[in-house]
Scaffold this active site. Structure first.
Site, PDB file in Angstrom:
ATOM      1  N   ARG A  40      24.893  -0.858   5.767  1.00 61.21           N
ATOM      2  CA  ARG A  40      24.191  -2.055   6.230  1.00 61.21           C
ATOM      3  C   ARG A  40      23.502  -2.717   5.057  1.00 61.21           C
ATOM      4  O   ARG A  40      22.928  -2.036   4.213  1.00 61.21           O
ATOM      5  CB  ARG A  40      23.122  -1.676   7.289  1.00 61.21           C
ATOM      6  CG  ARG A  40      23.688  -1.352   8.661  1.00 61.21           C
ATOM      7  CD  ARG A  40      24.064  -2.612   9.449  1.00 61.21           C
ATOM      8  NE  ARG A  40      24.775  -2.286  10.679  1.00 61.21           N
ATOM      9  CZ  ARG A  40      26.071  -2.507  10.908  1.00 61.21           C
ATOM     10  NH1 ARG A  40      26.818  -3.055   9.974  1.00 61.21           N
ATOM     11  NH2 ARG A  40      26.629  -2.192  12.053  1.00 61.21           N
ATOM     12  N   GLU A  55      24.715 -12.456   5.453  1.00 60.88           N
ATOM     13  CA  GLU A  55      26.171 -12.576   5.443  1.00 60.88           C
ATOM     14  C   GLU A  55      26.564 -13.837   6.226  1.00 60.88           C
ATOM     15  O   GLU A  55      26.185 -13.948   7.391  1.00 60.88           O
ATOM     16  CB  GLU A  55      26.790 -11.325   6.075  1.00 60.88           C
ATOM     17  CG  GLU A  55      26.466 -10.063   5.275  1.00 60.88           C
ATOM     18  CD  GLU A  55      26.988  -8.777   5.897  1.00 60.88           C
ATOM     19  OE1 GLU A  55      27.662  -8.842   6.944  1.00 60.88           O
ATOM     20  OE2 GLU A  55      26.737  -7.708   5.331  1.00 60.88           O
ATOM     21  N   HIS A  65      32.105  -7.646   4.094  1.00 57.50           N
ATOM     22  CA  HIS A  65      31.902  -6.854   5.317  1.00 57.50           C
ATOM     23  C   HIS A  65      33.232  -6.542   6.020  1.00 57.50           C
ATOM     24  O   HIS A  65      33.448  -6.927   7.182  1.00 57.50           O
ATOM     25  CB  HIS A  65      30.920  -7.545   6.278  1.00 57.50           C
ATOM     26  CG  HIS A  65      30.241  -6.564   7.202  1.00 57.50           C
ATOM     27  ND1 HIS A  65      28.957  -6.710   7.640  1.00 57.50           N
ATOM     28  CD2 HIS A  65      30.686  -5.403   7.750  1.00 57.50           C
ATOM     29  CE1 HIS A  65      28.628  -5.693   8.427  1.00 57.50           C
ATOM     30  NE2 HIS A  65      29.678  -4.883   8.510  1.00 57.50           N
TER      31      HIS A  65
END
Ligand code: 9EZ
Length: 527
Positions: A230, A259, A279
């Site tokens: 994370r 993000e 990601h």
């Protein structure tokens, strides 16, 4: 009943939803206003990360019961708003594990061998061999912070590169660590000895900025730091400095505080010792199919059978089978006590668990009692496992619990005692032959099924009362299914409990009272 899928979902997941027989609409790409306009028609909402389920959307819903997120992160759902409205939020915490673990391995190898940098150079027409010389994993130490399901799978895989594995995890039993070949030690030692250090913790207040400049300074200058967990666990400003000043050798990151990256984070992209992906940890065909299948199954289970798996905003953990048997009784006792109390504020609520239930985790039973109580209060019909604690609290209802392992007569009993100005309703119930039964009220003992219409009354024990009650009810079309009486002494005070097939109106109840000399009679209805 109807389900809305508002993000693209793999066909395998859609098939499970459709096979349930519940109608499914697939409408990806709705705006907030468009979603608000139609959400009122749906009982279930299935999303990935695209749909923003805001407070406005949740408030616009009216029979929405569940939001299912195909994936792990639920930052696109307003959880407090869903909880307040009694909407269950589910995710698929385990469907991504192998993809995340494999991506971690890919990132470690990419960083160790400078693959992305070499690739970029080749594409520019260059041929630079010494510049991109790397390191072997063989014989190196892999430090794993958070040896959970992902961390454990990373460990199992990299063991076969002949790495030694050290880990830090405050929750991992030592025998599990031993089983996967991870030596557990302190966080500090992992930071100091790791050649490659990989993070696999959730983002929590205690893990935010867990790796900042003091930790970078403790790391080997040759170390590579990997984060496929994370954004925010590693302090990004300190990461920039550590890579720029060669406090550590390199890093591989899949996750970021913001993000897509914000302007301030983009300076990290100038560092040639940083390998990065947008990601992609869960972005595989297999994981996307698995999240879709898992969320479809969980949403259907909840809508159809009320069974809760992988909930974010409801109690978790497997329910013990004995406790599960008593849940309907707990709810009915709550309903009965609250109906006897009427709509008066509850000054005091005490619950007791006796017999074998006393040794169980009684959290779900307490919640069921509260659900029964709240459902019987005007305007609280939507009380459920998700919102009942907050609803009860808003009414000033606090549960006082007691337990006693020695039960008499029955294996287990549950007591629910409600006190209101001058009145006490102290009910005791149990399960007999799989059926919830009321077996006591305010110290009087009897036994009557807790289902449908019930008449409870106190009177002077004298011959003929039962006949009079039976006659008046019969004359008024009320069929008696069962009757049980209890008393403190012959010709003393008695209590009568009837199970009836037809509702008893206030007028008929008055006639019964007059005919039988009932001092205190109440008709209640258990759903
Ligand atoms: C692991 C953790 C925190 C952690 C915290 C929680 C599952 N899990 N793991 C390693 N809730 C710090 C270091």
């Amino acid at each position: 009943m109807k389900i809305l899928v508002s993000d693209p979902l793999s066909e395998e997941g859609l098939a499970i939803l459709r096979d349930s027989g519940i109608p499914v609409d697939v409408k990806p790409g709705l705006s907030e206003d468009e979603l608000c306009a139609i959400i009122g028609d749906y009982d279930g909402l299935v999303i990935r990360s695209g749909t923003k389920v805001t407070k406005k959307v949740i408030e616009a819903s009216n029979h929405l019961r569940v939001i299912g997120r195909a994936g792990v992160g639920v930052d696109n759902v307003d959880i407090p708003a869903a909880t307040e409205k009694g909407v269950l939020v589910m995710n698929t915490p385990s469907a991504n594990i192998l993809s995340a673990a494999e991506h971690t391995c890919a990132m470690i190898l990419a960083a160790a061998r400078n693959i992305p940098q070499a690739h970029e150079s080749m594409h520019k027409g260059e041929w630079k061999r010494s510049k991109f010389s790397g390191i072997e994993l063989n014989g190196k130490t892999l430090g794993i912070i958070g040896v959970g399901r992902v961390g454990g799978e990373v460990a199992r895989r990299l063991k076969h590169f002949n790495m030694s594995l050290v880990g830090y995890d405050p929750f991992l039993p030592p025998e599990v660590a031993a089983d996967i070949g991870v030596r557990l030690t302190t966080l500090e030692e992992v930071i100091q000895v790791a050649d490659i250090m990989t993070i696999h913790t959730p983002l929590l207040p205690e893990t935010r900025n867990m790796i900042s400049m003091p930790q970078f300074k403790m790391m080997k200058p040759s170390a590579i730091l990997v984060n496929v967990a994370r954004g925010g666990i590693v302090n990004e400003d300190d990461l920039y400095t550590a890579l720029k000043e060669k406090v550590i050798a390199g890093a591989a990151f899949d996750v970021w505080c913001e993000e897509p990256l914000c302007e301030n984070e983009k300076k990290l992209l100038e560092l040639e010792n940083l390998v990065t992906t947008p990601h992609l940890g869960a972005s595989t065909a297999e994981a996307q199919e698995r999240v879709a299948v898992e969320i479809a199954e969980s949403v259907i289970k909840y809508l159809r059978d009320n069974e809760i798996v992988n909930a974010i905003n409801a109690p978790r953990g497997k329910l013990d089978p004995i406790t599960a048997q008593y849940l309907p009784l707990a709810e009915r006792l709550g309903m009965a006590a609250a109906q006897l109390n009427g709509q008066r504020p509850i000054d005091n609520l005490e619950v007791s668990f006796n017999g074998e239930l006393a040794d169980k985790n009684t959290r779900m039973l307490n919640l069921s009692i509260l659900i029964g109580i709240m459902k019987s209060m005007v305007g609280q019909g939507n009380a459920n496992i998700v919102n009942v604690e907050a609803l009860a609290k808003s009414k000033g209802i606090v549960v006082k619990e007691s337990k006693n392992s020695n039960a008499v007569v029955y294996d287990s009993t549950i007591g629910v005692r409600i006190e209101t100005k001058g009145d006490v309703f102290d009910l005791v119930g149990t399960i007999v032959a799989h059926e919830p039964r009321l077996v006591g009220i305010n110290g009087f003992r009897f036994e009557i099924p807790m289902a449908g219409g019930m008449l409870l009354a106190r009177y002077r024990d004298t011959p003929g009362i039962i006949g009079k009650v039976g006659k008046v009810l019969g004359d008024n079309g009320v069929n008696i299914a069962m009757m049980s009486v209890g008393r403190d002494a012959p010709m003393g005070t008695a209590v009568m409990a009837l199970s009836v097939d037809n509702p008893i109106s206030a007028d008929v109840l008055k006639l019964v009272d007059e005919a039988s000399g009932f001092e205190d009679s109440k008709y209640i209805y258990i759903e």
